[in-house]
Design a protein around this motif. Sequence first.
Motif, PDB file in Angstrom:
ATOM      1  N   ASP A 193       0.811  -1.219   0.000  1.00  0.00           N
ATOM      2  CA  ASP A 193       0.000   0.000   0.000  1.00  0.00           C
ATOM      3  C   ASP A 193       0.843   1.267   0.000  1.00  0.00           C
ATOM      4  O   ASP A 193       0.315   2.370   0.099  1.00  0.00           O
ATOM      5  N   GLY A 194       2.171   1.126  -0.049  1.00  0.00           N
ATOM      6  CA  GLY A 194       3.057   2.289  -0.061  1.00  0.00           C
ATOM      7  C   GLY A 194       3.429   2.809   1.313  1.00  0.00           C
ATOM      8  O   GLY A 194       4.051   3.858   1.425  1.00  0.00           O
ATOM      9  N   ASN A 195       3.058   2.096   2.367  1.00  0.00           N
ATOM     10  CA  ASN A 195       3.408   2.502   3.729  1.00  0.00           C
ATOM     11  C   ASN A 195       4.795   1.968   4.086  1.00  0.00           C
ATOM     12  O   ASN A 195       5.179   0.880   3.646  1.00  0.00           O
ATOM     13  N   PRO A 196       5.536   2.724   4.917  1.00  0.00           N
ATOM     14  CA  PRO A 196       6.871   2.242   5.284  1.00  0.00           C
ATOM     15  C   PRO A 196       6.789   0.945   6.093  1.00  0.00           C
ATOM     16  O   PRO A 196       5.934   0.800   6.970  1.00  0.00           O
ATOM     17  N   MET A 197       7.662   0.000   5.758  1.00  0.00           N
ATOM     18  CA  MET A 197       7.722  -1.248   6.511  1.00  0.00           C
ATOM     19  C   MET A 197       8.414  -0.986   7.844  1.00  0.00           C
ATOM     20  O   MET A 197       9.186  -0.042   7.973  1.00  0.00           O
ATOM     21  N   LYS A 198       8.142  -1.825   8.845  1.00  0.00           N
ATOM     22  CA  LYS A 198       8.736  -1.667  10.172  1.00  0.00           C
ATOM     23  C   LYS A 198      10.125  -2.283  10.198  1.00  0.00           C
ATOM     24  O   LYS A 198      10.356  -3.355   9.634  1.00  0.00           O
ATOM     25  N   LEU A 199      11.034  -1.583  10.871  1.00  0.00           N
ATOM     26  CA  LEU A 199      12.375  -2.130  11.065  1.00  0.00           C
ATOM     27  C   LEU A 199      12.277  -3.256  12.084  1.00  0.00           C
ATOM     28  O   LEU A 199      11.821  -3.047  13.207  1.00  0.00           O
ATOM     29  N   LEU A 200      12.679  -4.442  11.677  1.00  0.00           N
ATOM     30  CA  LEU A 200      12.720  -5.572  12.591  1.00  0.00           C
ATOM     31  C   LEU A 200      13.998  -5.492  13.419  1.00  0.00           C
ATOM     32  O   LEU A 200      13.971  -5.541  14.634  1.00  0.00           O
ATOM     33  N   PHE A 201      15.144  -5.311  12.714  1.00  0.00           N
ATOM     34  CA  PHE A 201      16.420  -5.100  13.396  1.00  0.00           C
ATOM     35  C   PHE A 201      17.448  -4.563  12.416  1.00  0.00           C
ATOM     36  O   PHE A 201      17.282  -4.655  11.207  1.00  0.00           O
ATOM     37  N   GLN A 202      18.514  -3.975  12.969  1.00  0.00           N
ATOM     38  CA  GLN A 202      19.684  -3.602  12.179  1.00  0.00           C
ATOM     39  C   GLN A 202      20.904  -4.089  12.939  1.00  0.00           C
ATOM     40  O   GLN A 202      20.913  -4.102  14.167  1.00  0.00           O
TER      41      GLN A 202
END
Length: 138
Positions: free
Chosen positions: A94-103
């Motif tokens: 839908d064009g929404n930013p995905m959530k950061l799981l980890f870096q």
Amino acid sequence: MNQDKLEFIVTPSTLETSRYCLINCSATNSLPDWEGIDLHSPTASKLSCVLDENEPWDSYDQVVEKLIGEQDYLSQLGGYPKWVQGEETPTDGDGNPMKLLFQIDSEDNAGLMWGDVGLIYVFYDESSEKIEFTLQCH
């Protein structure tokens, strides 16, 4: 799941192991980088432009530092990514930013080096169960 896009990777006959290093975990706050602020909060971007029309990123960075301290590169679970080379947050269908799981940051003590002292970023979209992996280096 699209079967045409599946790729199986052969497990190498030998695997390198990382050296042991102590991991300390602590709670921390994070806010988006200036380059990604429009993606997460267009209002914050507009306010920063009002505060300093010529260098709005400077006023944003000052507010972030006062709220949560200096943001540095590190390994983290969740929050907002600290990009090495600029905003690359993937979006969902839908064009929404995905959530950061980890870096995960490069860590000399553990023998982990992502490219040229880089970071790896893993994002997750709950609705599609899509996972995105990104690497940025200095």
